[in-house]
Design a protein around this motif. Structure first.
Motif, mmCIF file in Angstrom:
data_model
loop_
_atom_site.group_PDB
_atom_site.id
_atom_site.type_symbol
_atom_site.label_atom_id
_atom_site.label_comp_id
_atom_site.label_asym_id
_atom_site.label_seq_id
_atom_site.Cartn_x
_atom_site.Cartn_y
_atom_site.Cartn_z
ATOM 1 N N ARG A 38 -11.666 5.111 -5.742
ATOM 2 C CA ARG A 38 -11.779 6.333 -4.937
ATOM 3 C C ARG A 38 -10.412 6.726 -4.374
ATOM 4 N NH1 ARG A 38 -11.640 9.354 -0.856
ATOM 5 N NH2 ARG A 38 -10.276 7.862 0.168
ATOM 6 N N GLY A 39 -9.660 5.735 -3.875
ATOM 7 C CA GLY A 39 -8.344 6.010 -3.309
ATOM 8 C C GLY A 39 -7.363 6.522 -4.350
ATOM 9 N N ALA A 42 -8.145 10.056 -5.266
ATOM 10 C CA ALA A 42 -7.762 10.980 -4.194
ATOM 11 C C ALA A 42 -6.304 11.397 -4.340
ATOM 12 C CB ALA A 42 -8.001 10.336 -2.828
ATOM 13 N N ASP A 47 -10.416 13.988 -4.128
ATOM 14 C CA ASP A 47 -10.600 13.276 -2.857
ATOM 15 C C ASP A 47 -12.060 13.366 -2.421
ATOM 16 O OD1 ASP A 47 -10.265 11.968 -0.507
ATOM 17 O OD2 ASP A 47 -8.870 13.386 0.387
ATOM 18 N N GLU A 64 -12.264 17.429 -11.397
ATOM 19 C CA GLU A 64 -12.248 16.379 -10.370
ATOM 20 C C GLU A 64 -13.136 15.204 -10.767
ATOM 21 O OE1 GLU A 64 -12.813 17.226 -6.280
ATOM 22 O OE2 GLU A 64 -11.226 18.734 -6.207
ATOM 23 N N ALA A 203 -4.043 6.239 -0.228
ATOM 24 C CA ALA A 203 -4.835 7.424 0.127
ATOM 25 C C ALA A 203 -4.837 7.629 1.637
ATOM 26 C CB ALA A 203 -6.257 7.279 -0.403
ATOM 27 N N ARG A 207 -0.827 11.796 0.677
ATOM 28 C CA ARG A 207 -0.032 12.155 -0.498
ATOM 29 C C ARG A 207 1.407 12.497 -0.129
ATOM 30 N NH1 ARG A 207 -2.845 16.733 -3.128
ATOM 31 N NH2 ARG A 207 -4.499 15.217 -3.360
#
Length: 255
Positions: A38-39, A42, A47, A64, A203, A207
């Motif tokens: 997940r991180g 993102a 995300d 995505e 994450a 960014r």
């Protein structure tokens, strides 16, 4: 830099010493893999909330979703490539790109050639040409095969930073770079059970912070390199904190 390395080692040792790890480490590894994917996604523009990742089963519906699917596949694949990594890191990188892209495009699973564009919209650094990419990849592979006395965190940060700087593939370079870092951290023995997902930390740090630290790596200065390594170390520590929280939650549930 030495301070960052020592701080990371102590943090990792603490979570490995958690009493729940003795009985339920497989669950913690699985949860760390999910949160790490997940991180990483993102940072590549997808995300999503953790519960959305758990809930979804279709990862091909939109851009995505495809990024998230690629991140999940890479996390699952990384642990299976450890022995090959030490002997043939370029083969592993090609495999990671193949897994991430999951397409029949003939540009998948090999370094880009002269004139081929790169789809990596979130990293806007100057793009090295194909010849430079080839030479620097060979140098990186030689470093890994020969082994290094450098701490695992430093080697992992260099692999990660070099792949982001080079963007050797036509797509998915960020995801591949973070998966390669994961392989180094696991294979080095720093995080053998893969319970310290640095991707969670990247994450969380954001960014903008990630790209600023990467600028330091690309500068090649001692200060810039130290800042990148420190950033990677902080990400691992935040990954440790995440898995410690998982351990605590499991312990409360078992109490």
């Amino acid at each position: 830099m030495a301070e960052s390395v020592e701080s990371v080692r102590k943090a990792v040792d603490r979570v490995y010493g958690h009493r729940i790890m003795r009985r339920r480490s497989t669950e913690i590894t699985s949860e760390a893999a999910l949160r790490g994917a997940r991180g990483s996604a993102a940072l590549s523009g997808a995300d999503w909330a953790l519960e959305e990742v758990r809930r979804r089963s279709d990862f091909g519906a939109d851009p995505e979703a495809r990024v998230m699917g690629a991140a999940l596949r890479l996390t699952a694949e990384a642990g299976q490539l450890l022995s090959i990594w030490r002997q043939s890191p370029l083969r592993v990188l090609a495999r990671l790109h193949l897994v991430a892209a999951a397409s029949g495009d003939d540009r998948v699973g090999r370094p880009r050639q002269a004139g081929e564009p790169v789809e990596e919209p979130l990293i806007e650094l100057p793009l090295p040409d194909a010849e430079e990419v080839s030479g620097r990849l060979e140098g990186l592979a030689d470093l890994i095969i020969a082994g290094s006395s450098a701490p695992a965190l430093v080697t992992a940060a260099v692999v990660h930073g070099e792949l982001l700087a080079l963007r050797p593939f036509t797509s998915h370079n960020g995801l591949v770079a973070r998966a390669a870092e994961r392989i180094v951290l696991i294979g080095s023995g720093l995080d053998p059970k893969a319970i310290c997902p640095a991707e969670v930390g990247y994450a969380e740090l954001g960014r903008a912070s990630y790209l600023a630290a990467l600028d330091g790596y690309v500068s090649g200065t001692p200060e810039g390199m130290a800042a990148w390594i420190a950033h990677c170390g902080r990400a691992v520590e935040l990954g440790v904190r995440e898995s410690t929280a998982v351990c605590e939650a499991l312990q409360r549930g078992a109490a």
